[in-house]
Scaffold this active site. Structure first.
Site, PDB file in Angstrom:
ATOM      1  N   LYS A 176       0.839  -1.186   0.000  1.00 16.39           N
ATOM      2  CA  LYS A 176       0.000   0.000   0.000  1.00 16.39           C
ATOM      3  C   LYS A 176       0.883   1.249   0.000  1.00 16.39           C
ATOM      4  CE  LYS A 176      -0.826   1.889   4.332  1.00 16.39           C
ATOM      5  NZ  LYS A 176      -1.606   2.401   5.382  1.00 16.39           N
ATOM      6  N   HIS A 199      -1.630  -5.087   5.700  1.00 12.61           N
ATOM      7  CA  HIS A 199      -1.082  -5.916   6.776  1.00 12.61           C
ATOM      8  C   HIS A 199      -2.114  -6.250   7.847  1.00 12.61           C
ATOM      9  CE1 HIS A 199      -0.375  -2.065   8.987  1.00 12.61           C
ATOM     10  NE2 HIS A 199      -0.530  -2.822  10.043  1.00 12.61           N
ATOM     11  N   LYS A 210      -3.141 -10.020  10.380  1.00 12.33           N
ATOM     12  CA  LYS A 210      -3.229 -10.106  11.836  1.00 12.33           C
ATOM     13  C   LYS A 210      -4.118 -11.275  12.238  1.00 12.33           C
ATOM     14  CE  LYS A 210      -2.620  -5.186  12.948  1.00 12.33           C
ATOM     15  NZ  LYS A 210      -1.708  -5.236  14.098  1.00 12.33           N
ATOM     16  N   HIS A 214      -7.255  -0.340   6.113  1.00 13.02           N
ATOM     17  CA  HIS A 214      -7.301  -1.240   7.258  1.00 13.02           C
ATOM     18  C   HIS A 214      -8.696  -1.385   7.871  1.00 13.02           C
ATOM     19  CE1 HIS A 214      -3.101  -0.985   6.764  1.00 13.02           C
ATOM     20  NE2 HIS A 214      -2.825  -0.010   7.621  1.00 13.02           N
ATOM     21  N   LYS A 219      -4.279  10.015  15.792  1.00 12.86           N
ATOM     22  CA  LYS A 219      -3.025  10.087  16.533  1.00 12.86           C
ATOM     23  C   LYS A 219      -3.162  11.049  17.714  1.00 12.86           C
ATOM     24  CE  LYS A 219       0.049   8.980  12.681  1.00 12.86           C
ATOM     25  NZ  LYS A 219       0.418   7.666  13.271  1.00 12.86           N
TER      26      LYS A 219
END
Length: 468
Positions: free
Chosen positions: A145, A175, A179, A237, A323
């Site tokens: 990505k 990713h 998981k 994601h 964040k």
């Protein structure tokens, strides 16, 4: 194409990694390859390709240093087996001679896997070079990505790559799909009949997906500022996670069954409504090196999404990510409908808190069931929790890139994002990119702008995450 006698994909007989001297390889790839070697799952040679004029000895040294730096305890025998698999091609990605050298290194391989851990701007150049060198006819190509920065660019990139390879050959890494805690969503949903009857609009009030990071953009301003929270983690994601929560049971055989059901979810999703979208920027972001002085990049976003099908119509899916938030945690929270008034509790008692099933993706993946029980001291209700951390029940499991590299080597396409799903996710969020509300400032250590709370106001508000 490229099938075994039993109809399944053929395993790779060589793995070629473009960008093997880069940061992603240093942080993720070498360690993942080492762990696959330790588990006896590597059976092919590995060819590294990069611009750096390195010797094979330098490459092996980088592999060793990178593995040790991740905290992995090095077994010399395992590492020596891995080192024996390595070879190296130095060359410019724009030079045809580089691909001639790659073709020579691949030799007579009939099922090569080319892993492109390089910037997307090089994808077309590299795949075109490989095609002209005659090594892509039976290959699988794995790309990192981001896959586009909006719907138009994703379509353009798809067209560029499809000029050389078929969609079935293209494996797009996300990713999160590697998981174990994300894979566990499918197992918990469909291997437990107690959940399926209530996993729908008749019993579920809302679904909340939270991805919080308690750190800021720090020294990543140059990367983060052109991207922002929406492109960084939501379109890829978190929408992939949403699809696993919302999809219908996969039935039939073949690697594409799960991807088909995920696509169905995205097709059923209405385009996101900008009036139900909040963008925030933490106070101090503009002081980060690499950030534009008047940047409107969001470091937090929250939204409400809808799935218009028989299972989920009318159930809002709330997503928030950002964040400089209070904690680092990623979770899915399914909030069920509450009960009617209970005749065995005092008349003035509040309605019981709704049951909630929490799937914590990280850190410390696990599942929590929040229920109601009698208060030990009086005739009243109290909330109780049944918690389970996956590591205590079955071990830590492989790392995400370990899973994805193994899936690419063995042709398991369900672990990767497919073209139709990628384009549908961009379609869903495109209105939020085209009609962006202004960013609202929030203080580091808080849950973003206060206006984000209004999104969930009619559904009991955002629930506090289950902390590790």
């Amino acid at each position: 194409m490229n099938r075994q006698a039993n109809g399944g994909p053929r395993p790779a007989d060589v793995l070629v990694i473009f960008g093997i001297t880069g940061d992603l390889a240093r942080v993720m790839t070498y360690r993942s390859l080492y762990r696959l070697e330790a588990r006896g799952l590597l059976e092919c040679p590995i060819v590294g390709v990069a611009f750096d004029d390195w010797s094979l000895e330098q490459l092996v040294d980088r592999a060793r240093e990178s593995i040790v730096a991740t905290g992995e305890k090095l077994d010399e025998e395992v590492f020596e087996r891995l080192a024996q698999r390595l070879s190296y091609v130095h060359g410019d990605f724009t030079d045809a001679d580089t691909y001639a050298q790659v073709a020579k290194a691949v030799g007579g391989a009939t099922c090569p896997v080319f892993y492109l851990e390089i910037p997307p701007s090089f994808f077309g150049t590299v795949v075109g070079g490989l095609a002209k060198a005659g090594v892509t006819a039976s290959a699988r190509v794995v790309v990192e990505k981001p896959f586009g920065h909006d719907l138009a660019s994703a379509r353009t990139l798809n067209e560029e790559l499809h000029a050389y390879i078929d969609e079935s050959q293209l494996y797009r890494i996300d990713h999160f799909l590697g998981k174990m805690s994300v894979e566990d969503i499918l197992y918990l949903r469909f291997a437990n009949t107690i959940l399926e009857p209530v996993w729908n609009r008749h019993f579920v009030s809302s679904v909340q997906i939270t991805m919080g990071e308690n750190f800021d953009a720090a020294d990543r301003g140059h990367f983060y500022d052109p991207v922002g929270a929406m492109r960084d983690v939501v379109q890829n994601h978190l929408l992939q996670v949403l699809s696993l929560v919302a999809m219908e049971p996969p039935t039939g055989h073949g690697m594409d069954i799960i991807n088909n059901r995920k696509r169905d979810v995205f097709v059923a999703m209405a385009e996101a409504d900008p009036s139900r979208y909040v963008r925030g920027q933490y106070n101090g972001y503009l002081d980060v090196e690499g950030v534009a002085p008047s940047s409107q990049t969001e470091t937090f976003c929250a939204m409400r999404l809808e799935i218009d099908n028989w299972r989920w119509s009318g159930v809002p899916f709330f997503i928030r990510a950002g964040k400089a938030l209070p904690v680092t945690v990623t979770e899915v929270r399914v909030v069920f409908n509450t009960t009617p008034w209970l005749g065995f509790v005092p008349k003035d008692s509040p309605r019981p808190e709704p049951n909630q099933l929490v799937l914590r993706i990280g850190p410390k993946p696990g599942a929590r069931l929040r229920m109601q029980a009698k208060d030990a001291e009086k005739h009243a209700l109290r909330s109780v929790q049944l918690d389970m951390e996956f590591a205590t029940m079955g071990g830590e499991g492989p790392t995400p890139y370990e899973v994805l590299l193994d899936a690419a080597i063995h042709g398991n396409a369900s672990s990767f994002a497919r073209q139709d799903a990628v384009e549908e996710t961009w379609r869903v969020v495109q209105p939020l990119l085209d009609s962006r509300p202004s960013v609202e400032l929030y203080e580091p250590g808080t849950w973003g702008p206060a206006s984000a709370d209004e999104l969930t106001g009619d559904y009991g508000g955002w629930r506090s995450p289950w902390l590790p």
